[in-house]
Structure formats: C-alpha cells, structure tokens
Design a protein around this motif. Structure first.
Motif, short mmCIF file in Angstrom:
data_model
loop_
_atom_site.label_atom_id
_atom_site.label_comp_id
_atom_site.label_asym_id
_atom_site.label_seq_id
_atom_site.Cartn_x
_atom_site.Cartn_y
_atom_site.Cartn_z
N ARG A 149 15.84 8.50 -6.10
CA ARG A 149 15.01 9.62 -6.51
C ARG A 149 13.54 9.30 -6.31
N PRO A 150 12.75 10.28 -5.87
CA PRO A 150 11.30 10.07 -5.81
C PRO A 150 10.73 9.99 -7.22
N LEU A 151 9.59 9.41 -7.35
CA LEU A 151 8.89 9.36 -8.63
C LEU A 151 7.91 10.54 -8.66
N VAL A 152 8.16 11.49 -9.57
CA VAL A 152 7.33 12.69 -9.68
C VAL A 152 6.59 12.65 -11.01
N LEU A 153 5.26 12.71 -10.93
CA LEU A 153 4.41 12.59 -12.11
C LEU A 153 3.54 13.82 -12.27
N HIS A 154 3.16 14.09 -13.51
CA HIS A 154 2.22 15.17 -13.80
C HIS A 154 0.97 14.61 -14.46
N LEU A 155 -0.18 15.16 -14.08
CA LEU A 155 -1.43 14.90 -14.77
C LEU A 155 -1.64 16.03 -15.77
N VAL B 169 -1.06 22.42 -13.17
CA VAL B 169 -1.35 20.99 -13.26
C VAL B 169 -1.18 20.38 -11.88
N THR B 170 -1.68 19.18 -11.73
CA THR B 170 -1.50 18.43 -10.49
C THR B 170 -0.22 17.62 -10.57
N GLU B 171 0.61 17.75 -9.54
CA GLU B 171 1.86 16.98 -9.45
C GLU B 171 1.70 15.92 -8.36
N LEU B 172 2.01 14.69 -8.71
CA LEU B 172 1.93 13.56 -7.79
C LEU B 172 3.33 13.04 -7.52
N GLU B 173 3.58 12.66 -6.28
CA GLU B 173 4.90 12.18 -5.92
C GLU B 173 4.83 10.96 -5.03
N LEU B 174 5.62 9.94 -5.39
CA LEU B 174 5.90 8.82 -4.51
C LEU B 174 7.31 9.04 -3.96
N SER B 175 7.42 9.28 -2.67
CA SER B 175 8.72 9.55 -2.07
C SER B 175 9.60 8.32 -2.11
N THR B 176 10.88 8.52 -1.85
CA THR B 176 11.80 7.38 -1.85
C THR B 176 11.44 6.40 -0.74
N SER B 177 10.98 6.90 0.39
CA SER B 177 10.60 5.99 1.48
C SER B 177 9.37 5.17 1.12
N GLU B 178 8.44 5.75 0.37
CA GLU B 178 7.27 4.99 -0.08
C GLU B 178 7.70 3.93 -1.08
N HIS C 178 0.86 -1.18 0.00
CA HIS C 178 0.00 0.00 0.00
C HIS C 178 0.90 1.24 0.00
N LEU C 179 0.93 1.92 -1.15
CA LEU C 179 1.74 3.13 -1.28
C LEU C 179 0.83 4.35 -1.31
N LYS C 180 1.39 5.50 -0.93
CA LYS C 180 0.58 6.72 -0.89
C LYS C 180 1.30 7.86 -1.61
N PHE C 181 0.61 8.42 -2.59
CA PHE C 181 1.10 9.61 -3.27
C PHE C 181 0.87 10.85 -2.40
N THR C 182 1.72 11.84 -2.56
CA THR C 182 1.40 13.19 -2.13
C THR C 182 1.04 13.99 -3.38
N ALA C 183 0.23 15.03 -3.23
CA ALA C 183 -0.22 15.79 -4.39
C ALA C 183 -0.21 17.27 -4.10
N LYS C 184 0.11 18.05 -5.13
CA LYS C 184 0.07 19.50 -5.01
C LYS C 184 -0.16 20.11 -6.39
N THR C 185 -0.50 21.38 -6.39
CA THR C 185 -0.72 22.11 -7.63
C THR C 185 0.55 22.88 -7.99
#
Length: 457
Positions: free
Chosen positions: A407-413, A288-297, A45-52
């Motif tokens: 590196r964290p995984l940083v995605l854009h919608l 846009v919305t930016e989603l991130e899975l941190s390295t710890s996740e 179970h992983l959790k993204f963080t999100a920001k604009t």
C-alpha cells in the motif's frame, strides 16, 4: 553491551550522513564495533506527490462555534453557524418571584476572543429555537438549514462587533444579542408548573428547550469565533421593604451539552482543480493537502536488501521535511499556527479519541509553529511513521529475492489548535477558524531524504 554499541554506531552514522552525499555508506560504524559486528547505512531520496482533496467535515464537540460570513477573492465565500444546547443546575428554580410573574427581557451573550474580517461590518443574525430532543452532532455539517423552522424564530436583527460588544472586567468580550422574552417567560412558567422538567439535563432538553441555532442571513464581512454562549433571563422582583430590584438567571453551554457546527464553503472547484504549482488547505471543513509516497518510492529503501527485521535490526532515521507557505500577498486570512501530519485513515479517530502527538508518537506529527519569522510547517523526523507503515505493508519474497510494499503511504496535512502547559501539548483539536494555506509543489519541497541502517551480526 551490544545495544549501547549499536546506539553509538547509529549516532555516528547520522553524523556522517549529514556531511556526505553518498547514496551508500556501506562501512560506517565498523571502526567502533567488534570485528564480528557490522552496521550498514544508506541514504535514500524519496519524493512525495501532492494534491488538494476535499474535507467535508471536522470533529468538534467543544463549546466553540463560528458565526458570520466572509468573502475573499482567493479563499472564496465562507459561512459559519452553530447550535448550542444550554445547561443548568439540576433542581433549578428562580431565586425570586418575578414582579407580577413576568420576565423583563432575555439576552444571549456570545463570548469571543477573535474574529476574521471587519468588526464594523453589519451582520444580520437570526436565532431559532431548536426542536426539543436535539442530541447534537459530533461532526460538522455543510448546512444547518433543516433546523431552521420559521415558526421557531426568536429574533432577527442587524448587529456588529463594534456596536454590540460588551465587556466583562475589560478583558472578556461578549457579543450581545437580544431575544424575544417569550422564551424566558416560558422557562419561568414551566419552573412553576412542571418543576420535574428541571430535574435533569435530559428532562430539560426534552421538555423545555432543545437548543438554540445562531445563523446569519445578510452581511459578508465578518466571522466571529465564539467560545461559549450564555442565555441571561432578566426580571424584576420586590425586596422585603417593597423596593423593586432587578435580577438575572443564566443558562450556559458546556462541553457536556450537545452542539452542532455548520460550515458552508464556496469556490471549492477552483481549489480542487488539478494544479501543477500549488496545493491548498482551507479550513474549517474545506480542503486539505494530501501527500503520497507510492509503493515504488517506498520500495527504494529496500533495494539490494535481503530479509530484514523491520524495527529491530533495520531502522529508518533522520527523515525531516518542511512545507513553506506561499500565500498570495493580498490574502486576508492567516495560516493556522500548527499543522498535523498523519495517515489519511486515522484523522477522524485521532481527534475523536482525544489523542496528541505524544500519545500517538509513531504515526502523528505536530509541526513547528508558524509565525511571521518562520513561514513554514516543519516536521523534524517522521521516520517512525514510515517504518510503522513498512512494518505493516512490506514483505520479502524469498523466491524473487526482493521486497514489495502493498500500500502507498497517504498522509494529510490538517490544521490544528493546540493547548499546552510548560511547552508540552495537553490537547489538540481540528482548527475552528477560517484559515487559508497555499503550499508549493516544487520538487525540492516534496523531497524526503531518509537514512536506513541495518545492524548485521
């Protein structure tokens, strides 16, 4: 034979995971494999963080453009303007000699399919000639003011879609704009005195016309989604028996001629401010919305694992995620039909290279289609995206006997427009229309369940 067994085992793993809540399914698959082989699968179970985040420009080299202004209490203000360069056939000549060598009139015909706002709203449209030698701008600009030269103003007038739209074959809509006939006269005179400037597109751009800037200065009730621009030069000539007859020559913009788009947005600070409940997407060239899975996740998928061969003996699967749209009820703008989910650092090159979700299947994902009945952007399985990131950035340390991700995984919608044939994507481009999306940041909306499977010999 073993590869077929592994495929069968993986199918069984996914079937069992879908009906189980155990975090570790350590012995699944042994019942269908030889005694010397073993498949170990785990559910994470992983959790993204999100920001604009701000998106200042988009890649756009088509014939499309936006013209007009619109204001929305949530979306804010938006203005669209564009420069189009016109194309002609090499060796162009007027097919007839105009009566007394004079041009009658010049029109611009802006072909459009859609608009946002009120089609009866008045809009003051100004048309400027662009200095010769214009080369085009592949990325949109926050403003095209520097190309607005008072001495090159060709016309400025109030129009509306309701009053100034003309139709071709009752199906194609054109916004008709009057232009000072001087530009048509100059083109005719040059075709007689300097025919060499019509021998190539480059010679025309340098010696006749750099382009046309269409912008608005008054009115905030409508934005037109322009698909192409045609300049029509009208003139009268005498036929063989001396009868006056009207004729027309046309210059059009195509994908082969340079263009530039200008998008100006306001209220960005409100959308970019920290928000515990929502993220936003405002297009084009807004946020846009930016989603991130941190390295710890990301490191959670390796907990308790020794050395692994990522992508061969260790795989990720069944990673689906959906983002429901939570737009305000009084929102005037519609969400786009599709979103792309992709790494932040690949957005500009993806569209510039003409890629699709089919050509970049490992790292770019096209959402389900948004509709009134399906008000969410769903991605069926993004496991390859995670696995590709881990293949590049995850390392095993033999001394500490643990995995780390650099590196964290940083995605854009990203909002996109899709062309298709027989339900298959043939082209993707960044969406070129005013749209607005509000997404929930509730924990359940940002949770990603994913299965890791290790094949042991």
């Amino acid at each position: 034979m073993k590869s077929k067994i592994y495929q069968l085992a993986l199918a069984l793993v996914l079937a069992l995971v879908s009906t189980s809540c155990n975090d570790e399914l350590s012995s699944i698959g042994e019942i269908v494999q030889p005694g010397s082989d073993r498949v170990e699968s785990r559910l994470h179970h992983l959790k993204f963080t999100a920001k604009t985040v701000r998106l200042d420009s988009i890649y756009s080299t088509s014939t499309a453009g936006l013209l007009g202004e619109i204001s929305d209490p949530v979306y804010g203000d938006f203005k669209g303007e564009f420069i189009a360069q016109l194309r002609f056939a090499p060796g162009f000549k007027f097919p007839h000699i105009p009566k007394e060598g004079k041009i009658d009139s010049v029109d611009l015909l802006l072909r459009y399919y859609n608009y946002v706002g009120d089609r009866t709203a008045p809009l003051k449209v100004s048309i400027y000639e662009v200095e010769r030698g214009f080369k085009g701008l592949p990325f949109s600009q926050p403003s095209l003011d520097k190309y607005r030269k008072p001495e090159l103003l060709l016309s400025s007038d109030f129009v509306s879609l309701a009053r100034n739209t003309v139709y071709a074959q009752d199906t194609v809509s054109f916004l008709r704009l009057k232009v000072n006939k001087e530009i048509g006269q100059r083109i005719y005179d040059l075709s007689k005195s300097k025919p060499q400037v019509f021998e190539s597109q480059e010679a025309f751009n340098e010696g006749v016309l750099g382009g046309l800037l269409l912008t608005s200065s008054t009115g905030s009730g409508c934005v037109v989604e322009a698909r192409s621009l045609t300049m029509a030069i009208h003139y009268t000539y005498k036929r063989d028996k001396g009868k006056d007859t009207t004729a027309m020559v046309q210059f059009i913009n195509t994908r082969q001629t340079p263009q530039a788009n200008g998008f100006t947005s306001s209220s960005m600070e409100t959308l970019l401010a920290p928000n515990a409940d929502y993220t936003y997407i405002k297009s084009p060239a807004g946020v846009v919305t930016e989603l991130e899975l941190s390295t710890s996740e990301l490191e959670k998928v390796f907990q308790g694992r020794g050395p692994l061969n990522i992508g061969t003996s260790w795989l990720l699967a069944d990673a689906s995620i959906s983002f429901p749209v939570k737009n305000p009820e009084d929102m005037r703008l519609n969400p786009p039909a599709y979103m792309m989910l992709m790494p932040k650092d690949s957005v500009s090159t993806f569209f510039r290279s003409g890629e699709t979700e089919r050509s970049q299947a490992a790292t770019a994902y096209l959402s389900s289609r948004y509709s009134i009945r399906s008000t969410a952007y769903s991605f069926s399985n993004i496991s390859r995206l995670l696995m590709e990131h881990l293949r590049l950035h995850a390392r095993y340390d033999a001394q500490s006997k643990s995995w780390s991700v650099a590196r964290p995984l940083v995605l854009h919608l990203v909002p996109v427009s899709r062309t298709e044939a027989r339900d298959a994507t043939t082209g993707l481009s960044e969406h070129l229309a005013p749209t607005f999306v509000r997404l929930s940041k509730k924990e359940k909306q940002l949770k990603l369940d994913i299965v890791s499977t290790e094949f042991k010999l």
